[in-house]
Design an enzyme around this catalytic site. Structure first.
Site, PDB file in Angstrom:
ATOM      1  N   THR A  71       0.843  -1.201   0.000  1.00 35.57           N
ATOM      2  CA  THR A  71       0.000   0.000   0.000  1.00 35.57           C
ATOM      3  C   THR A  71       0.876   1.249   0.000  1.00 35.57           C
ATOM      4  O   THR A  71       0.677   2.168  -0.807  1.00 35.57           O
ATOM      5  CB  THR A  71      -0.964  -0.017   1.210  1.00 35.57           C
ATOM      6  OG1 THR A  71      -1.866  -1.112   1.033  1.00 35.57           O
ATOM      7  CG2 THR A  71      -1.748   1.280   1.318  1.00 35.57           C
ATOM      8  N   ASN A 145      -5.699 -10.038  -7.746  1.00 37.33           N
ATOM      9  CA  ASN A 145      -5.909 -10.584  -6.406  1.00 37.33           C
ATOM     10  C   ASN A 145      -7.297 -11.202  -6.269  1.00 37.33           C
ATOM     11  O   ASN A 145      -7.524 -12.072  -5.451  1.00 37.33           O
ATOM     12  CB  ASN A 145      -5.717  -9.495  -5.341  1.00 37.33           C
ATOM     13  CG  ASN A 145      -6.472  -8.223  -5.642  1.00 37.33           C
ATOM     14  OD1 ASN A 145      -6.398  -7.717  -6.752  1.00 37.33           O
ATOM     15  ND2 ASN A 145      -7.202  -7.697  -4.687  1.00 37.33           N
ATOM     16  N   GLN A 173       0.598 -10.368  -5.981  1.00 33.16           N
ATOM     17  CA  GLN A 173       0.064 -11.734  -6.002  1.00 33.16           C
ATOM     18  C   GLN A 173       0.901 -12.679  -6.858  1.00 33.16           C
ATOM     19  O   GLN A 173       0.716 -13.885  -6.792  1.00 33.16           O
ATOM     20  CB  GLN A 173      -1.401 -11.724  -6.475  1.00 33.16           C
ATOM     21  CG  GLN A 173      -2.329 -10.882  -5.618  1.00 33.16           C
ATOM     22  CD  GLN A 173      -2.579 -11.468  -4.224  1.00 33.16           C
ATOM     23  OE1 GLN A 173      -2.252 -12.618  -3.938  1.00 33.16           O
ATOM     24  NE2 GLN A 173      -3.151 -10.673  -3.335  1.00 33.16           N
ATOM     25  N   ALA A 193       5.446  -8.346   1.839  1.00 34.32           N
ATOM     26  CA  ALA A 193       6.030  -9.593   2.351  1.00 34.32           C
ATOM     27  C   ALA A 193       4.981 -10.596   2.833  1.00 34.32           C
ATOM     28  O   ALA A 193       5.145 -11.801   2.651  1.00 34.32           O
ATOM     29  CB  ALA A 193       6.986  -9.269   3.502  1.00 34.32           C
ATOM     30  N   THR A 230      13.597   4.931  10.169  1.00 33.66           N
ATOM     31  CA  THR A 230      14.479   3.835  10.581  1.00 33.66           C
ATOM     32  C   THR A 230      13.986   2.525   9.988  1.00 33.66           C
ATOM     33  O   THR A 230      12.804   2.198  10.088  1.00 33.66           O
ATOM     34  CB  THR A 230      14.523   3.746  12.121  1.00 33.66           C
ATOM     35  OG1 THR A 230      14.898   5.032  12.619  1.00 33.66           O
ATOM     36  CG2 THR A 230      15.509   2.696  12.588  1.00 33.66           C
ATOM     37  N   CYS A 320      -9.927  -5.891   0.784  1.00 33.82           N
ATOM     38  CA  CYS A 320     -10.046  -4.438   0.819  1.00 33.82           C
ATOM     39  C   CYS A 320     -11.437  -3.955   0.480  1.00 33.82           C
ATOM     40  O   CYS A 320     -11.870  -2.918   0.945  1.00 33.82           O
ATOM     41  CB  CYS A 320      -9.045  -3.812  -0.129  1.00 33.82           C
ATOM     42  SG  CYS A 320      -7.419  -4.193   0.412  1.00 33.82           S
TER      43      CYS A 320
HETATM   44  N1  PLP Z   1      -1.875  -5.014  -4.410  1.00 31.78           N
HETATM   45  C1  PLP Z   1      -2.532  -6.166  -4.490  1.00 31.78           C
HETATM   46  C2  PLP Z   1      -2.732  -6.814  -5.830  1.00 31.78           C
HETATM   47  C3  PLP Z   1      -3.043  -6.770  -3.336  1.00 31.78           C
HETATM   48  O1  PLP Z   1      -3.697  -7.921  -3.427  1.00 31.78           O
HETATM   49  C4  PLP Z   1      -2.826  -6.133  -2.085  1.00 31.78           C
HETATM   50  C5  PLP Z   1      -3.396  -6.703  -0.858  1.00 31.78           C
HETATM   51  O2  PLP Z   1      -4.373  -7.424  -0.890  1.00 31.78           O
HETATM   52  C6  PLP Z   1      -2.111  -4.932  -2.053  1.00 31.78           C
HETATM   53  C7  PLP Z   1      -1.646  -4.403  -3.240  1.00 31.78           C
HETATM   54  C8  PLP Z   1      -1.854  -4.207  -0.775  1.00 31.78           C
HETATM   55  O3  PLP Z   1      -1.021  -4.939   0.082  1.00 31.78           O
HETATM   56  P1  PLP Z   1      -0.858  -4.530   1.610  1.00 31.78           P
HETATM   57  O4  PLP Z   1      -2.227  -4.593   2.209  1.00 31.78           O
HETATM   58  O5  PLP Z   1       0.055  -5.559   2.174  1.00 31.78           O
HETATM   59  O6  PLP Z   1      -0.293  -3.174   1.662  1.00 31.78           O
END
Ligand code: PLP
Length: 391
Positions: A71, A145, A173, A193, A230, A320
C-alpha cells in the site's frame, strides 16, 4: 483442523521468516544508521537483504527500496510519477488494487484502462490508452488478487518501453507463486512480504534506473532518500528469507504444475457437482492458487459462514472491498454483476502448504452446503435433489 484458503489476503508466517525475524531482533537490533560497530553490523545485514531481494528480482540492489508494504509502495509510485512528470495523467488498469487506484484518482488527471471480459488487460488496450492520453505512468498488476487471472505484463512493459512511458507492475500476487524472471524490465515493481510468508508491515518497491528519489515521505536519508525512517530490519530479514524460499519453489516447474493440477481437479469436480457455478474469466490462465467462483444461489455470507463452521477459511473477494461494504469493481469491469452475481462470489486461494486433499475436501463440502442452504431456504424446499445444481 483449519483449512486455510485465503492466502491472497495474507499468508501464514513461514518458519524461516520467523527465524530470520527473531535473529535480527536479537542480533541486529541496532540502528543501521549508527556509526558504531552495532550500527555497522545492522547496516551490513540490511544491504545483504537488499542483495538477496535483488537477486530474486534479477535487478541491481540499489533499485530495491524497503517500505512498509504494497500500500505504501503503490502510493509512493503514484506520488513519484506525479512529481517527476507534473501535469501528465496516470493510467491504471480496471483491475488495480485500491492502493494504486485511489492515489491515482486523487492526485490529478488519470484514466482507467479497461480489461476484456476474460479479465485480461491486453497490450493493445494499453497502447491505445497511451496514444490517447500521453501519460506519466502506466500501472497494470501482474495477477489479479480477486480472480488470479494472469496479465501479460511482459508485453505491456514492452509496449510502454516502445512508447517511452514508465511502467509500474503491482506484483503482490505474482511474487512468491511464479518466477520473477524478466520482471526487472518493469520500471517500478511493488510487493508485500505477508503475501508470500514474510512478516506483516514489510514490503518493497523496485525503482527505475533513471529516476531521482521522489518518495512519498519526507525525513532522513534512509533508502537513498526514497523512503525515510528507521528501517524495519527484522521485518526485512524475514521478508528476504520468505522470498528466497518461495523463489526456490517457483523455480520447480513440477511443483507449480502439480499445484495447477490440484486446482484444476477442484474446478472440474465443482463443475460436475454444481454445474451452474461459474468462474469469472473462464479458462484464461490464472495463478495456480486462486479460484473465484460465482455460485448459482444464496448469499456469499451464508456460504462463508457454513464453510467456516466446517473449518474452511475462504473469502468473498478482495479483503479491501469487504471492509468497505462495496462490491467488486474488478468483476464489474469484466461485465459481471447481473442477477445479483456479485453477492454470490467466493474466492479460494491456497498456498504452498495446501495439499490435494484440502482442495478435494473443499470440493466435497460445497455441494453439501448447497443442499443445506436449499433446505433452509423456503423457496427451494421441495426441489428434487437431482435438480438442485440448476436454477
Ligand atoms: N496489491 C494487491 C494486488 C493486493 O492484493 C494487495 C493486498 O491485498 C495490495 C496491493 C496491498 O497490500 P498490503 O495490504 O500488504 O499493503
Amino acid at each position: 483442523m483449519l483449512k486455510y484458503f485465503d492466502h491472497n489476503a495474507t499468508a501464514p508466517l513461514h518458519p524461516a521468516a520467523r527465524g530470520a525475524w527473531l535473529e535480527a531482533t536479537e542480533m541486529f537490533w541496532q540502528n543501521p544508521g549508527g556509526l558504531h560497530r552495532g550500527g555497522a553490523g545492522a547496516k551490513r545485514k540490511l544491504e545483504e537483504c537488499r542483495e538477496r531481494v535483488a537477486e530474486v528480482l534479477g535487478c541491481e540492489a540499489w533499485r530495491v527500496v524497503f517500505t512498509s508494504g504494497a500500500t505504501e509502495s503503490g502510493n509512493a509510485v503514484m506520488h513519484g510519477a506525479r512529481l517527476l512528470h507534473p501535469g501528465a495523467p496516470v493510467l491504471f488498469s480496471a483491475l488495480e488494487h485500491p492502493c494504486v487506484r485511489h492515489p491515482a484518482m486523487r492526485g490529478g488527471s488519470h484514466a482507467c484502462i479497461p480489461c476484456a471480459e476474460d479479465g485480461v488487460v491486453t497490450p493493445g488496450a494499453v497502447r491505445e490508452s497511451i496514444l490517447r492520453n500521453k501519460p506519466a505512468l502506466v500501472s497494470v498488476l501482474a495477477a489479479s488478487n480477486e480472480t488470479g487471472v494472469l496479465q501479460p505484463w511482459q508485453e505491456i512493459a514492452g509496449v510502454c518501453r516502445a512508447q517511452g512511458v514508465p511502467f509500474h507492475c503491482d506484483a503482490v500476487q505474482w511474487l512468491g507463486r511464479l518466477p520473477a524472471a524478466g520482471m526487472a524490465a518493469c520500471d517500478w515493481i511493488t510487493a508485500s512480504a505477508h503475501k508470500f510468508g514474510g512478516p506483516r508491515g514489510t514490503g518493497f518497491m523496485i525503482v527505475p534506473e533513471d529516476a531521482r528519489a521522489a518518495g512519498l515521505l519526507a525525513g532522513g536519508p534512509q533508502e537513498n532518500e526514497w523512503r525515510p525512517g528507521t528501517e524495519n530490519l527484522p521485518g526485512i530479514c524475514g521478508m528476504a528469507a520468505a522470498l528466497e524460499i518461495c523463489a526456490a519453489q517457483c523455480a520447480r516447474a513440477d511443483l507449480v504444475e502439480q499445484r495447477l493440477q490440484w486446482r484444476e481437479d477442484f474446478s472440474a469436480a465443482l463443475r460436475r457437482a454444481i454445474p451452474m457455478a461459474t468462474e469469472p474469466g473462464g479458462n484464461v490462465p490464472r495463478l495456480w492458487n486462486t479460484v473465484s467462483l460465482i455460485l448459482p444461489r444464496h448469499d456469499q455470507r451464508k456460504w462463508l459462514a457454513r464453510l467456516d463452521a466446517r473449518g474452511f477459511a475462504v473469502s468473498t473477494g478482495s479483503a479491501c472491498s469487504i471492509g468497505s461494504g462495496s462490491t467488486s469493481l474488478v468483476l464489474a469491469a469484466m461485465g459481471i454483476g447481473g442477477d445479483g452475481e456479485l453477492n454470490r462470489v467466493l474466492r479460494f486461494s491456497s498456498g504452498w502448504d495446501t495439499e490435494a486433499a484440502d482442495w478435494a475436501s473443499l470440493a466435497a463440502a460445497l455441494p453439501e452446503i448447497l443442499t443445506e442452504l436449499d433446505s433452509a431456504s423456503p423457496a427451494r424446499r421441495g426441489v428434487p435433489a437431482a435438480l438442485r445444481g440448476f436454477r
